[in-house]
Design a protein around this motif. Structure first.
Motif, mmCIF file in Angstrom:
data_model
loop_
_atom_site.group_PDB
_atom_site.id
_atom_site.type_symbol
_atom_site.label_atom_id
_atom_site.label_comp_id
_atom_site.label_asym_id
_atom_site.label_seq_id
_atom_site.Cartn_x
_atom_site.Cartn_y
_atom_site.Cartn_z
ATOM 1 N N PHE A 58 0.816 -1.214 0.000
ATOM 2 C CA PHE A 58 0.000 0.000 0.000
ATOM 3 C C PHE A 58 0.854 1.270 0.000
ATOM 4 C CE2 PHE A 58 0.650 -1.546 4.294
ATOM 5 C CZ PHE A 58 1.092 -0.419 4.976
ATOM 6 N N LEU A 59 2.173 1.146 0.183
ATOM 7 C CA LEU A 59 3.050 2.313 0.189
ATOM 8 C C LEU A 59 3.748 2.548 -1.156
ATOM 9 C CD1 LEU A 59 4.701 1.931 3.714
ATOM 10 C CD2 LEU A 59 2.864 3.466 3.039
ATOM 11 N N LEU A 60 3.483 1.687 -2.126
ATOM 12 C CA LEU A 60 4.160 1.821 -3.422
ATOM 13 C C LEU A 60 3.773 3.121 -4.121
ATOM 14 C CD1 LEU A 60 3.889 -1.878 -4.690
ATOM 15 C CD2 LEU A 60 5.941 -0.702 -3.863
ATOM 16 N N ARG A 61 2.516 3.507 -4.020
ATOM 17 C CA ARG A 61 2.103 4.771 -4.631
ATOM 18 C C ARG A 61 2.814 5.954 -3.972
ATOM 19 N NH1 ARG A 61 -3.101 5.028 -7.205
ATOM 20 N NH2 ARG A 61 -2.896 7.295 -7.109
ATOM 21 N N ASP A 62 3.002 5.881 -2.660
ATOM 22 C CA ASP A 62 3.698 6.951 -1.944
ATOM 23 C C ASP A 62 5.139 7.073 -2.433
ATOM 24 O OD1 ASP A 62 1.759 7.830 0.301
ATOM 25 O OD2 ASP A 62 1.743 5.654 0.402
ATOM 26 N N ALA A 63 5.790 5.922 -2.598
ATOM 27 C CA ALA A 63 7.172 5.944 -3.079
ATOM 28 C C ALA A 63 7.242 6.537 -4.485
ATOM 29 C CB ALA A 63 7.756 4.523 -3.069
#
Length: 445
Positions: A58-63
């Motif tokens: 779920f943090l891939l978009r943030d990265a």
């Protein structure tokens, strides 16, 4: 801006960029460097791989957002890594976001990326979208491979679309492609997932197991070499139930028994003890020994059918065999014993957890979260099993998943517990923190 860096280092962290807003570029170069966790495409690729390995999909978009704000130009390889990560996390919306980003930058998705997309559709049980992807491939003149059709077959199987599955089989046969074990696995899954189930589901599955004994290999060595380099096994690509176990030590999983794995897993889901025992007899006649995965499914079938004694017997026979003990067997027994929340089952579940802990086996975040979610459904009794699972995880400083914390919190609230009770206060705090963290947003679960 150290949030992702903390995650890569394995530290606990709060929400990322979306909770923080944006970077402050007015800071000095030295201050900016301290805040930043990546500054080029190679470093961002490492971050993406780390997030995927830690199941923080779920943090891939943030990265990716951070990478854009840093002015780092994404490469085809990092898009591959991002889409593999979304596939592993079953995040279909994010997968399409990254594909759209690729197209915007003039990068044309290749057949491997399309295969990952189809696989993600299967994980999300969206066969309509999987078919649409195949049509887009043809429109863009990207030639489907044997892998593509097997991905598609298993994606449709996840939705129980036997009509589409058999249509794909006919197309493969017409194209001169033989059926391999993963095709038979898809056919079995399609019958198991079909709604409504038919009276002959079990017999069809057994018939497919018999037919599979003459399966032919589909050559896709180059494609699979690319997938292996990206950490994707065939089992994961095709959404086979054994996907999370393929990297376990020898003895846990005999990959030659894939069709048996899928069939026995199906019978455990269907709680069909008679068909399960027939399958084990077929395996015995072939002179083959059940591996640990098959033993887990045998236990699960008995336990979910209400035969706790037989499930426990299978567990004890393995533990007394002199073979290496496996934490998954303990977890299977605990989860199955809690079915129906009977006093006998709940007592067995807690006793098994105590024995597991005494032998030095520990619950992983995923295992603990799944068991806590089940245990939290107990409406009567002392709630001791759920409390014990929570305590085991707290002892190792593991925070369960949000659904598990929420279920546990609600279960505590339903009982007559004082508001200032230490356990309730701690769980309430964890619930509030995770509810804020996993709020709505494009990059959230």
């Amino acid at each position: 801006m150290k949030k992702l860096l903390q995650i890569v280092a394995g530290q606990r962290c709060s929400p990322l960029l979306r909770a923080l807003g944006r970077r402050y570029f007015a800071a000095s170069t030295e201050e900016y460097a301290k805040r930043n966790y990546a500054s080029n495409v190679s470093e961002y690729t490492t971050v993406v791989s780390s997030l995927t390995a830690q199941r923080r999909h779920f943090l891939l978009r943030d990265a990716y957002d951070d990478m854009m704000l840093d002015g780092v130009q994404p490469s085809r390889d990092i898009f591959h890594s991002l889409i593999v990560g979304t596939m592993k996390g079953a995040r279909l919306q994010d997968s399409f976001f990254f594909i759209d980003q690729m197209k915007t930058m003039g990068l044309v998705p290749d057949v491997a990326l399309y295969n990952f997309l189809v696989s993600t559709c299967g994980k999300c049980k969206n066969s309509d979208q999987a078919i649409h992807i195949l049509e887009e491939m043809k429109k863009n003149e990207v030639k489907p491979t044997g892998q593509t059709y097997i991905c598609l077959l298993n994606a449709c199987a996840a939705s129980g679309r036997t009509d589409r599955v058999y249509a794909i089989v006919r197309d493969m046969t017409a194209a001169g492609l033989g059926l391999n074990k993963f095709c038979y696995a898809g056919l079995i899954a399609a019958h198991k997932n079909k709604i409504p189930l038919t009276d002959d589901t079990a017999s069809k599955i057994i018939e497919l197991v018999e037919q599979s004994k003459g399966w032919s290999s589909i050559e896709a060595t180059r494609d699979m070499a690319e997938n292996v380099m990206m950490g994707v096994s065939e089992e994961e690509l095709y959404n086979i139930p054994t996907a999370e176990y393929v990297h376990r030590r020898a003895g846990f999983l005999n990959r030659q028994l894939t069709v048996y794995h899928v069939a026995l897993h199906a019978f455990a889901d269907l709680r069909n003890v008679e068909a399960m025992e027939t399958l084990l007899e077929m395996l015995k006649k072939e002179g083959k020994t059940p591996d640990v995965f098959l033993i887990m499914q045998t236990m699960r079938c008995y336990l979910h059918s209400g035969n706790i004694d037989r499930g426990l017997q299978i567990f004890e026979e393995y533990m007394n065999s002199g073979k290496p003990a496996m934490v998954e067997l303990y977890v299977t027994l605990v989860e199955g014993a809690m079915v129906g929340y009977t006093p006998k089952g709940m007592e067995l579940a807690q006793d098994t957890l105590v024995k597991m802990n005494a032998r030095g086996f520990f619950l992983s975040p995923r295992m603990g979260s799944e068991l806590l979610l089940v245990a939290s459904g107990e409406k009567t009794g002392g709630y001791t099993t759920a409390n014990y699972i929570w305590d085991l995880m707290q002892a190792r400083k593991i925070t369960p998943s949000f659904p598990a914390v929420e279920a546990y919190y609600n279960g505590l609230r339903e009982r007559e517990i004082p508001e200032d009770d230490a356990r309730l206060v701690l769980v309430s705090r964890a619930y509030d923190n995770q509810r804020l963290r996993f709020g709505t947003g494009p990059g959230r679960p």
